[in-house]
Write a protein that holds these residues in place. Structure first.
Motif, mmCIF file in Angstrom:
data_model
loop_
_atom_site.group_PDB
_atom_site.id
_atom_site.type_symbol
_atom_site.label_atom_id
_atom_site.label_comp_id
_atom_site.label_asym_id
_atom_site.label_seq_id
_atom_site.Cartn_x
_atom_site.Cartn_y
_atom_site.Cartn_z
ATOM 1 N N ILE A 180 0.838 -1.206 0.000
ATOM 2 C CA ILE A 180 0.000 0.000 0.000
ATOM 3 C C ILE A 180 0.867 1.247 0.000
ATOM 4 O O ILE A 180 0.596 2.206 -0.737
ATOM 5 C CB ILE A 180 -0.967 -0.014 1.202
ATOM 6 N N ASN A 181 1.924 1.237 0.778
ATOM 7 C CA ASN A 181 2.827 2.386 0.794
ATOM 8 C C ASN A 181 3.490 2.581 -0.562
ATOM 9 O O ASN A 181 3.677 3.711 -1.018
ATOM 10 C CB ASN A 181 3.878 2.231 1.888
ATOM 11 N N SER A 182 3.849 1.461 -1.217
ATOM 12 C CA SER A 182 4.443 1.561 -2.550
ATOM 13 C C SER A 182 3.442 2.141 -3.538
ATOM 14 O O SER A 182 3.786 2.983 -4.373
ATOM 15 C CB SER A 182 4.897 0.191 -3.041
ATOM 16 N N MET A 183 2.212 1.683 -3.459
ATOM 17 C CA MET A 183 1.186 2.195 -4.365
ATOM 18 C C MET A 183 0.924 3.673 -4.090
ATOM 19 O O MET A 183 0.716 4.441 -5.015
ATOM 20 C CB MET A 183 -0.105 1.376 -4.208
ATOM 21 N N ASN A 184 0.961 4.054 -2.849
ATOM 22 C CA ASN A 184 0.755 5.459 -2.502
ATOM 23 C C ASN A 184 1.905 6.330 -2.988
ATOM 24 O O ASN A 184 1.711 7.472 -3.383
ATOM 25 C CB ASN A 184 0.596 5.635 -0.996
ATOM 26 N N SER A 185 3.109 5.770 -2.965
ATOM 27 C CA SER A 185 4.262 6.565 -3.378
ATOM 28 C C SER A 185 4.326 6.735 -4.888
ATOM 29 O O SER A 185 4.929 7.679 -5.390
ATOM 30 C CB SER A 185 5.547 5.933 -2.850
ATOM 31 N N ILE A 186 3.709 5.812 -5.656
ATOM 32 C CA ILE A 186 3.721 5.930 -7.112
ATOM 33 C C ILE A 186 2.915 7.150 -7.535
ATOM 34 O O ILE A 186 3.367 7.962 -8.330
ATOM 35 C CB ILE A 186 3.175 4.645 -7.775
ATOM 36 N N GLY A 187 1.719 7.252 -7.039
ATOM 37 C CA GLY A 187 0.911 8.438 -7.256
ATOM 38 C C GLY A 187 0.304 8.570 -8.640
ATOM 39 O O GLY A 187 -0.625 9.320 -8.828
ATOM 40 N N ASP A 188 0.803 7.883 -9.667
ATOM 41 C CA ASP A 188 0.264 8.004 -11.020
ATOM 42 C C ASP A 188 -1.059 7.260 -11.117
ATOM 43 O O ASP A 188 -1.116 6.051 -10.961
ATOM 44 C CB ASP A 188 1.241 7.427 -12.056
ATOM 45 N N GLY A 189 -2.099 7.955 -11.397
ATOM 46 C CA GLY A 189 -3.392 7.334 -11.566
ATOM 47 C C GLY A 189 -4.129 7.077 -10.271
ATOM 48 O O GLY A 189 -5.253 6.626 -10.288
ATOM 49 N N PHE A 190 -3.510 7.349 -9.150
ATOM 50 C CA PHE A 190 -4.179 7.146 -7.871
ATOM 51 C C PHE A 190 -4.722 8.465 -7.371
ATOM 52 O O PHE A 190 -4.128 9.515 -7.553
ATOM 53 C CB PHE A 190 -3.201 6.590 -6.832
ATOM 54 N N GLU A 191 -5.838 8.372 -6.713
ATOM 55 C CA GLU A 191 -6.421 9.570 -6.118
ATOM 56 C C GLU A 191 -6.355 9.421 -4.612
ATOM 57 O O GLU A 191 -7.031 8.594 -4.033
ATOM 58 C CB GLU A 191 -7.872 9.727 -6.595
ATOM 59 N N GLY A 192 -5.522 10.187 -3.970
ATOM 60 C CA GLY A 192 -5.405 10.122 -2.517
ATOM 61 C C GLY A 192 -4.633 8.889 -2.088
ATOM 62 O O GLY A 192 -3.840 8.351 -2.828
ATOM 63 N N ASP A 193 -4.895 8.441 -0.857
ATOM 64 C CA ASP A 193 -4.189 7.262 -0.369
ATOM 65 C C ASP A 193 -5.155 6.080 -0.298
ATOM 66 O O ASP A 193 -6.345 6.211 -0.451
ATOM 67 C CB ASP A 193 -3.551 7.516 0.997
ATOM 68 N N PHE A 194 -4.593 4.896 -0.073
ATOM 69 C CA PHE A 194 -5.383 3.680 -0.076
ATOM 70 C C PHE A 194 -5.694 3.233 1.339
ATOM 71 O O PHE A 194 -5.381 2.124 1.725
ATOM 72 C CB PHE A 194 -4.638 2.580 -0.829
ATOM 73 N N ASP A 195 -6.327 4.054 2.115
ATOM 74 C CA ASP A 195 -6.775 3.624 3.434
ATOM 75 C C ASP A 195 -8.017 2.753 3.290
ATOM 76 O O ASP A 195 -8.387 2.040 4.193
ATOM 77 C CB ASP A 195 -7.105 4.831 4.319
ATOM 78 N N ASP A 196 -8.646 2.806 2.132
ATOM 79 C CA ASP A 196 -9.896 2.096 1.915
ATOM 80 C C ASP A 196 -9.662 0.975 0.905
ATOM 81 O O ASP A 196 -9.294 1.223 -0.238
ATOM 82 C CB ASP A 196 -10.945 3.091 1.404
#
Length: 126
Positions: free
Chosen positions: A75-91
């Motif tokens: 999840i931290n890796s996905m959050n650090s990529i940031g491309d195409g993600f909106e916000g963080d993945f707490d959900d």
């Protein structure tokens, strides 16, 4: 002389009664000792079962902690990529809804997490 004989006879009878009482006490104490040893054996067996179960649970807890840390890292890796993600993945629902562009991350949809951890108490018995 007759009095001495009767006194000696009473003394022998007292001594015999005392010996019989001590023999009965020995029998009773041996019985109690056997019961205590049996109870100790049962309790020791139960203790070993609980210890074995605890070892399995500790191993499962360790594996689950390891999996949790791996998921947090993902999840931290996905959050650090940031491309195409909106916000963080707490959900979790947000993550599996497909609101990202990277096909690699799609495979981390956490469907494998439901696999049970298999451990047996026999593994920990020596």
């Amino acid at each position: 002389m007759i009095s001495n004989r009767e006194s000696a006879k009473r003394s022998r009878m007292r001594r015999q009664k005392h010996l019989d009482d001590l023999t009965g006490q020995i029998t009773h104490l041996r019985y109690e000792n056997n019961q205590i040893l049996t109870n100790m054996s049962i309790v020791t067996h139960l203790y070993m079962n609980v210890e074995s179960e605890n070892s399995v649970l500790r191993a499962q807890m360790s594996e689950l902690n390891h999996r949790l840390q791996a998921l947090i890292d993902i999840i931290n890796s996905m959050n650090s990529i940031g491309d195409g993600f909106e916000g963080d993945f707490d959900d979790y629902d947000h993550m599996i809804s497909g609101n990202y562009n990277d096909d690699f991350l799609y495979h981390w949809s956490l469907t494998h997490v439901s696999q049970p951890i298999m451990a047996s108490p026999d593994v920990f018995m020596c």
